[in-house]
Scaffold this motif. Structure first.
Motif, PDB file in Angstrom:
ATOM      1  N   UNK A  28       0.825  -1.206   0.000  1.00  0.00           N
ATOM      2  CA  UNK A  28       0.000   0.000   0.000  1.00  0.00           C
ATOM      3  C   UNK A  28       0.866   1.266   0.000  1.00  0.00           C
ATOM      4  N   UNK A  29       1.895   1.264   0.838  1.00  0.00           N
ATOM      5  CA  UNK A  29       2.765   2.439   0.950  1.00  0.00           C
ATOM      6  C   UNK A  29       3.568   2.658  -0.327  1.00  0.00           C
ATOM      7  N   UNK A  30       4.115   1.574  -0.870  1.00  0.00           N
ATOM      8  CA  UNK A  30       4.972   1.699  -2.046  1.00  0.00           C
ATOM      9  C   UNK A  30       4.201   2.217  -3.252  1.00  0.00           C
ATOM     10  N   UNK A  31       3.061   1.614  -3.541  1.00  0.00           N
ATOM     11  CA  UNK A  31       2.333   2.027  -4.728  1.00  0.00           C
ATOM     12  C   UNK A  31       1.683   3.399  -4.551  1.00  0.00           C
ATOM     13  N   UNK A  32       1.330   3.748  -3.332  1.00  0.00           N
ATOM     14  CA  UNK A  32       0.836   5.112  -3.079  1.00  0.00           C
ATOM     15  C   UNK A  32       1.958   6.124  -3.286  1.00  0.00           C
ATOM     16  N   UNK A  33       3.149   5.798  -2.762  1.00  0.00           N
ATOM     17  CA  UNK A  33       4.298   6.696  -2.920  1.00  0.00           C
ATOM     18  C   UNK A  33       4.702   6.810  -4.384  1.00  0.00           C
ATOM     19  N   UNK A  34       4.651   5.695  -5.110  1.00  0.00           N
ATOM     20  CA  UNK A  34       4.987   5.713  -6.539  1.00  0.00           C
ATOM     21  C   UNK A  34       4.045   6.632  -7.302  1.00  0.00           C
ATOM     22  N   UNK A  35       2.775   6.559  -6.961  1.00  0.00           N
ATOM     23  CA  UNK A  35       1.764   7.393  -7.622  1.00  0.00           C
ATOM     24  C   UNK A  35       2.010   8.873  -7.324  1.00  0.00           C
ATOM     25  N   UNK A  37       4.765  10.417  -6.169  1.00  0.00           N
ATOM     26  CA  UNK A  37       6.034  10.928  -6.694  1.00  0.00           C
ATOM     27  C   UNK A  37       5.993  11.120  -8.201  1.00  0.00           C
ATOM     28  N   UNK A  38       5.242  10.275  -8.894  1.00  0.00           N
ATOM     29  CA  UNK A  38       5.117  10.491 -10.341  1.00  0.00           C
ATOM     30  C   UNK A  38       4.378  11.797 -10.630  1.00  0.00           C
ATOM     31  N   UNK A  39       3.393  12.118  -9.823  1.00  0.00           N
ATOM     32  CA  UNK A  39       2.690  13.387  -9.993  1.00  0.00           C
ATOM     33  C   UNK A  39       3.619  14.559  -9.687  1.00  0.00           C
ATOM     34  N   UNK A  40       4.457  14.406  -8.676  1.00  0.00           N
ATOM     35  CA  UNK A  40       5.376  15.485  -8.305  1.00  0.00           C
ATOM     36  C   UNK A  40       6.459  15.695  -9.363  1.00  0.00           C
ATOM     37  N   UNK A  41       6.761  14.638 -10.121  1.00  0.00           N
ATOM     38  CA  UNK A  41       7.754  14.775 -11.196  1.00  0.00           C
ATOM     39  C   UNK A  41       7.234  15.652 -12.319  1.00  0.00           C
ATOM     40  N   UNK A  42       5.935  15.829 -12.386  1.00  0.00           N
ATOM     41  CA  UNK A  42       5.371  16.750 -13.366  1.00  0.00           C
ATOM     42  C   UNK A  42       5.068  16.126 -14.702  1.00  0.00           C
ATOM     43  N   UNK A  43       4.882  16.982 -15.694  1.00  0.00           N
ATOM     44  CA  UNK A  43       4.365  16.555 -16.985  1.00  0.00           C
ATOM     45  C   UNK A  43       5.394  16.210 -18.034  1.00  0.00           C
ATOM     46  N   UNK A  44       6.677  16.123 -17.676  1.00  0.00           N
ATOM     47  CA  UNK A  44       7.684  15.675 -18.639  1.00  0.00           C
ATOM     48  C   UNK A  44       7.506  14.177 -18.871  1.00  0.00           C
ATOM     49  N   UNK A  45       7.081  13.806 -20.075  1.00  0.00           N
ATOM     50  CA  UNK A  45       6.733  12.422 -20.366  1.00  0.00           C
ATOM     51  C   UNK A  45       7.910  11.649 -20.940  1.00  0.00           C
ATOM     52  N   UNK A  83      -6.735  12.014 -20.326  1.00  0.00           N
ATOM     53  CA  UNK A  83      -5.378  11.573 -20.675  1.00  0.00           C
ATOM     54  C   UNK A  83      -4.375  12.495 -19.990  1.00  0.00           C
ATOM     55  N   UNK A  84      -3.907  12.101 -18.826  1.00  0.00           N
ATOM     56  CA  UNK A  84      -3.042  12.957 -18.006  1.00  0.00           C
ATOM     57  C   UNK A  84      -1.990  12.124 -17.300  1.00  0.00           C
ATOM     58  N   UNK A  85      -1.061  12.805 -16.665  1.00  0.00           N
ATOM     59  CA  UNK A  85      -0.031  12.128 -15.870  1.00  0.00           C
ATOM     60  C   UNK A  85      -0.679  11.344 -14.729  1.00  0.00           C
ATOM     61  N   UNK A  86      -1.731  11.897 -14.133  1.00  0.00           N
ATOM     62  CA  UNK A  86      -2.440  11.208 -13.053  1.00  0.00           C
ATOM     63  C   UNK A  86      -2.934   9.838 -13.526  1.00  0.00           C
ATOM     64  N   UNK A  87      -3.553   9.829 -14.709  1.00  0.00           N
ATOM     65  CA  UNK A  87      -4.097   8.581 -15.234  1.00  0.00           C
ATOM     66  C   UNK A  87      -2.983   7.607 -15.588  1.00  0.00           C
ATOM     67  N   UNK A  88      -1.911   8.117 -16.195  1.00  0.00           N
ATOM     68  CA  UNK A  88      -0.760   7.266 -16.502  1.00  0.00           C
ATOM     69  C   UNK A  88      -0.228   6.586 -15.244  1.00  0.00           C
ATOM     70  N   UNK A 372      14.653  11.763  -7.954  1.00  0.00           N
ATOM     71  CA  UNK A 372      15.699  12.789  -8.005  1.00  0.00           C
ATOM     72  C   UNK A 372      16.295  12.871  -9.413  1.00  0.00           C
ATOM     73  N   UNK A 373      16.515  11.716 -10.040  1.00  0.00           N
ATOM     74  CA  UNK A 373      17.093  11.687 -11.366  1.00  0.00           C
ATOM     75  C   UNK A 373      16.238  12.334 -12.429  1.00  0.00           C
ATOM     76  N   UNK A 374      14.938  12.407 -12.185  1.00  0.00           N
ATOM     77  CA  UNK A 374      14.026  12.980 -13.175  1.00  0.00           C
ATOM     78  C   UNK A 374      14.216  14.503 -13.308  1.00  0.00           C
ATOM     79  N   UNK A 375      14.921  15.123 -12.347  1.00  0.00           N
ATOM     80  CA  UNK A 375      15.119  16.564 -12.396  1.00  0.00           C
ATOM     81  C   UNK A 375      16.473  16.945 -13.004  1.00  0.00           C
TER      82      UNK A 375
END
Length: 376
Positions: A28-35, A37-45, A83-88, A372-375
């Motif tokens: 639960x924690x891992x997949x919630x955190x993954x979700x 953090x992906x939103x925090x990484x923003x819209x760079x696809x 069709x958004x980062x949230x959905x992805x 971190x690497x995404x920035x």
């Protein structure tokens, strides 16, 4: 005396509850955190994500050199949520979670309600292609992971109750697998061969209901197969080119292909095996030396799958093999190890807690590195 027995019983129950609660909390924690953090990484696809957004505007039988199941899945979620980062992020993490659930169900179907069943989903999380590559940029492979896990669960279900419905369900899983990743076609072939080699489970193959499995699988895959036949150039794309490279000077292509495949196998499995070796240190030889009906079936499925991959490599002159290209076959590897541990009878106090701690450390550190690497 009674007080001592009651105390021991309560301690055992607490330990059992804890061994169930910890993996659930980790998932639960891992997949919630993954979700999040992906939103925090923003819209760079990443490339696969950008492809999903581009293809989400229409529903087609095929799109290119990748099968369409994950595209279809994202299409419907995009229609509902946009069709958004949230959905992805939601679709990807939800699909990975489904893989964990089906692996746990498969383990419990064979082993019963035992804590060792948690080894399968925890081991799945420890696969580099899951905790690292999937969080970077994988889509179709992620969908294939879930279908392979579902296929393994239905296989265990069918072995327990070989009804027409379960045979049909296995056919549906096989058809969906082909729609998820083309190399999934190896899995049913390897499964039949592995079952034939196991006397106690041969009955599953020598059963008229297998025709139902084949029929349902063909029906599920037929529309896309028609699309492949009518769009052959588009369907093959750069697949063969990606598999080929100039062989090393003086080295036969057969040797290069074998070396590449061996390297990919090690990269897929070594970390998971190392983590379990730490948790069950002192017992690993006993565990690996033990076999049961299901360890033999899953083990043979893995070996036969790798042999067929090698044959295909030789047939298409392939001299490159990346771990992600064979990763779907290694969804079964943690299940194989769980069956091995169960068959050995080895019991290590707090083993699931230790496994949760080690796997948790690996996957959360990796998640942080990806974030971190995404920035940069």
């Amino acid at each position: 005396m009674t007080d001592t027995v009651d105390s021991s019983y309560l301690s055992t129950r607490r330990a059992t509850r804890l061994s169930t609660l910890l993996p659930v909390l980790l998932l639960a924690t891992y997949f919630s955190a993954s979700f999040v953090l992906r939103l925090l990484r923003g819209g760079d696809l990443a490339s696969d994500e950008a492809e999903q957004i581009r293809l989400s505007h229409s529903l087609q039988l095929g799109y290119g050199d990748q099968p369409p199941l994950y595209d279809w899945l994202f299409y419907y979620f995009a229609k509902i949520f946009g069709a958004s980062v949230d959905t992805l992020a939601f679709v990807k993490n939800g699909t990975l979670l489904l893989s964990c659930i089906f692996l746990c169900l498969a383990a419990r179907k064979v082993m019963g309600k035992r804590e060792t069943a948690w080894i399968a989903p925890l081991g799945f999380l420890s696969l580099p292609v899951v905790f690292l590559l999937s969080q970077r940029d994988l889509t179709h492979s992620v969908g294939a992971f879930a279908v392979v896990a579902f296929f393994l669960y239905v296989l265990a279900l069918m072995a327990e109750r070989p009804s027409t419905g379960n045979y049909a369900l296995l056919g549906a899983a096989a058809g969906l697998g082909f729609l998820a990743k083309y190399n999934f076609a190896i899995v049913p072939v390897a499964t039949v061969a592995a079952l034939l080699l196991e006397p106690g489970l041969r009955r599953l193959v020598f059963n008229w209901r297998l025709a139902v499995t084949i029929a349902v699988g063909l029906i599920v895959a037929a529309p896309h197969v028609y699309w492949i036949v009518t769009h052959l150039d588009l369907a093959t794309g750069d697949t063969l080119k990606n598999l080929r490279a100039a062989a090393s000077a003086g080295m036969p292509e057969q040797v290069v292909a074998a070396w590449e495949l061996l390297g990919a196998i090690v990269k897929c499995s070594a970390l998971t095996l190392a983590i379990l070796a730490i948790v069950y240190r002192g017992h690993i030889r006993t565990i690996l030396g033990t076999s049961s009906e299901w360890t033999r079936v899953i083990g043979r499925m893995l070996v036969i799958s790798m042999f067929l991959v090698y044959v295909i490599m030789l047939a298409v002159d392939a001299t490159i093999m990346r771990p992600k290209w064979i990763s779907i076959f290694f969804v079964a590897f943690p299940l194989y190890l769980a069956f091995k541990i169960e068959a050995s009878g080895v019991q290590v106090p707090g083993a699931i807690g230790k496994l949760v701690a080690l796997v948790g450390a690996v996957i959360f550190i990796s998640l942080g590195v990806v974030f971190v690497g995404s920035f940069h």
